[in-house]
Design a protein around this motif. Sequence first.
Motif, short mmCIF file in Angstrom:
data_model
loop_
_atom_site.label_atom_id
_atom_site.label_comp_id
_atom_site.label_asym_id
_atom_site.label_seq_id
_atom_site.Cartn_x
_atom_site.Cartn_y
_atom_site.Cartn_z
N LEU A 380 15.91 39.34 -2.16
CA LEU A 380 16.17 40.07 -0.92
C LEU A 380 17.63 40.49 -0.75
N TYR A 381 17.82 41.64 -0.13
CA TYR A 381 19.09 42.14 0.36
C TYR A 381 20.17 42.10 -0.73
N GLU A 382 21.39 41.75 -0.41
CA GLU A 382 22.43 41.85 -1.44
C GLU A 382 22.28 40.79 -2.52
N TRP A 383 21.45 39.79 -2.28
CA TRP A 383 21.21 38.78 -3.31
C TRP A 383 20.28 39.32 -4.40
N GLY A 384 19.27 40.13 -4.00
CA GLY A 384 18.30 40.62 -4.98
C GLY A 384 18.04 42.11 -4.95
N GLY A 385 18.44 42.79 -3.89
CA GLY A 385 18.37 44.25 -3.86
C GLY A 385 17.21 44.84 -3.09
N TYR A 386 16.19 44.04 -2.77
CA TYR A 386 15.02 44.56 -2.07
C TYR A 386 15.11 44.28 -0.58
N GLY A 387 14.58 45.20 0.22
CA GLY A 387 14.46 44.98 1.65
C GLY A 387 13.23 44.14 1.94
N LYS A 388 13.08 43.77 3.19
CA LYS A 388 11.94 42.95 3.59
C LYS A 388 10.63 43.68 3.37
N ASN A 389 10.68 45.00 3.37
CA ASN A 389 9.48 45.82 3.17
C ASN A 389 9.10 45.95 1.70
N GLY A 390 9.87 45.31 0.82
CA GLY A 390 9.56 45.36 -0.61
C GLY A 390 10.14 46.55 -1.33
N LYS A 391 10.92 47.39 -0.65
CA LYS A 391 11.51 48.57 -1.27
C LYS A 391 12.91 48.26 -1.79
N TRP A 392 13.24 48.91 -2.91
CA TRP A 392 14.58 48.75 -3.49
C TRP A 392 15.58 49.52 -2.64
N GLU A 393 16.55 48.81 -2.04
CA GLU A 393 17.51 49.43 -1.14
C GLU A 393 18.96 49.17 -1.56
N PHE A 394 19.14 48.50 -2.67
CA PHE A 394 20.46 48.02 -3.06
C PHE A 394 21.46 49.14 -3.27
N ALA A 395 21.07 50.19 -4.00
CA ALA A 395 22.01 51.27 -4.32
C ALA A 395 22.52 51.94 -3.05
N GLU A 396 21.65 52.07 -2.05
CA GLU A 396 22.05 52.70 -0.80
C GLU A 396 22.90 51.76 0.06
N LYS A 397 22.51 50.49 0.12
CA LYS A 397 23.16 49.54 1.02
C LYS A 397 24.44 48.93 0.44
N ARG A 398 24.55 48.88 -0.89
CA ARG A 398 25.73 48.27 -1.52
C ARG A 398 26.28 49.19 -2.60
N PRO A 399 26.71 50.39 -2.21
CA PRO A 399 27.25 51.32 -3.22
C PRO A 399 28.49 50.73 -3.89
N GLY A 400 28.53 50.87 -5.20
CA GLY A 400 29.68 50.40 -5.96
C GLY A 400 29.60 48.97 -6.43
N TRP A 401 28.56 48.24 -6.02
CA TRP A 401 28.48 46.83 -6.41
C TRP A 401 27.98 46.64 -7.84
N GLY A 402 27.22 47.55 -8.36
CA GLY A 402 26.74 47.41 -9.74
C GLY A 402 25.42 46.68 -9.83
N MET A 403 25.36 45.47 -9.31
CA MET A 403 24.12 44.68 -9.37
C MET A 403 24.11 43.65 -8.25
N PRO A 404 22.93 43.19 -7.84
CA PRO A 404 22.85 42.16 -6.81
C PRO A 404 23.46 40.84 -7.29
N ILE A 405 23.71 39.95 -6.34
CA ILE A 405 24.40 38.70 -6.64
C ILE A 405 23.63 37.84 -7.63
N HIS A 406 22.31 37.70 -7.44
CA HIS A 406 21.56 36.86 -8.38
C HIS A 406 21.66 37.43 -9.80
N GLU A 407 21.48 38.73 -9.95
CA GLU A 407 21.58 39.34 -11.27
C GLU A 407 22.96 39.13 -11.87
N LEU A 408 23.99 39.21 -11.02
CA LEU A 408 25.35 38.98 -11.50
C LEU A 408 25.50 37.56 -12.04
#
Length: 506
Positions: A380-408
């Motif tokens: 979920l969210y910046e830890w995994g990239g998905y919103g609560k609705n199951g949609k991928w929102e990471f690129a929009e919500k965390r531009p420039g981060w590269g990857m979510p925290i867990h993936e990092l």
Amino acid sequence: MKYVAKNRAYTVSAVLLIGLLVLAACQAVPAMEAPPAKDKKAGAAGGGVSDTSRPASDYRAITGGAFLAPCIVARPTDRSVVVSVVPGEEVLAYVEYRAEGSQQVLRTETALLGGGKPHEIPIEGLEKDTRYYYGLMYKSASDTDFKPADSGTFMTQRSEGSTFTFGVQGDSHPERPQQFDPALYMRTMQNAREYDPDFYLTSGDDFSIEKLGKITQEGVEGLYLEQRRYLGVIGNSSPLFIVNGNHENTARYLIDGRADNPAVWGQNARNAYFPQPAPDAFYSGDPEYVEHIGLLRDYFAFTWGDALFVVIDYYWHSMIPVDTSLAGGDKNGDPWLKTIDDNQYAWLKKTLEESTSKYKFVFTHHVLGFGRGGTDLASLYEWGGYGKNGKWEFAEKRPGWGMPIHELMAENGVTIFFQGHDHVFVRQELDGVTYQTLPLPADPYRTLYFASAYEAETKLAGPGHVRVTVAPDAVTLDYIASRIDSMSGEIMNDEVVHSYTLFAKE
């Protein structure tokens, strides 16, 4: 005042000092002596609060000394350490110290220390990968000669290839009688002290201010002093690293430009009673200067032996309440606004990617800073990239981060991610990263909290703490139970109730 080591002409026998640490029996014992024999009397099932406990606030009355709490060591490096002391009255004081195996005793300069507040005495010019023994000497206005106040030991930075241990505890919650027994907490401190860990980490929710009623600076500082009387038992010889929790309310959303502010009081008390690292040649961390506080010292990293240690923080970097709210704010706000922020993410990414350490450990209060579960929330969210609705929102919500925290963490070989918050011992694994949730250290009722939030085979109640042994070929984690005489059952105090080993990755 600058403290300078000076050679002394006497032998080490002259500096064997009496330690004034509080133990469960509330008696002073020599801090340089071997630890007491293991107590194997108490058991596991059943419950109830000990009726023989004595508050750590009795520290000064018990010891008869001029100090309000045990002295602790802090901010260890390869060449230095800080000794923190809390005199109850104005004293002259200095610290004597020697390296293990050496008869040469050195000392800091004598300093005049005001009563009723913490002071730091730095010791510098030390040797790397060396155990030192130290003693605090003091003289009050009524004394003719200096006398011993406290003593302990510490390690400087380990070399690569060394074997060492460190300890970690979950939320202590002293404000909750249903989760905290003073004698049981003291027993956990004794159990941790017994194996001489190089350092000891908390995971937050140790200084909950919302139960104070009227919140004042004096009341907030009192919470940190009271906790110092417990954590000082282990911190006397194992430097303490303090992780921020949601109930501390040391959080960005409360900052309003005034010094008269609970978040300011709390952070200043934290950094005064438990000195934490600031960015320097040994530690990296948060460079931000906050008005009325200075450097926050909330996130930081360092290398010790074959391991990288990283502490991260949500609460100072989110403009809305992440979880607990003092100011009437909505803690159920947009989860994408709850963040470690761009600067901390960039620092975390750089720290993990540039580290060549064999093992990497990451600590924070909880995944996302809120919610229940471990890997269960990692998508979920910046830890995994998905919103609560199951949609991928990471690129929009965390531009420039590269990857979510867990993936990092997974991409950079994090060995164990440690978290508290959920008051239960749970081991999970995702993409090669072990997620270790920590139990309460002083729960007299041994409740299995929030177990339904976790998909895991191993779920164990407190009380207890975790010991981690780092060796060249593997890391071993032991969950050590805490018990006092009033607790019945089969599990005994200081018993390892769960253990696992993670071998070094190729």
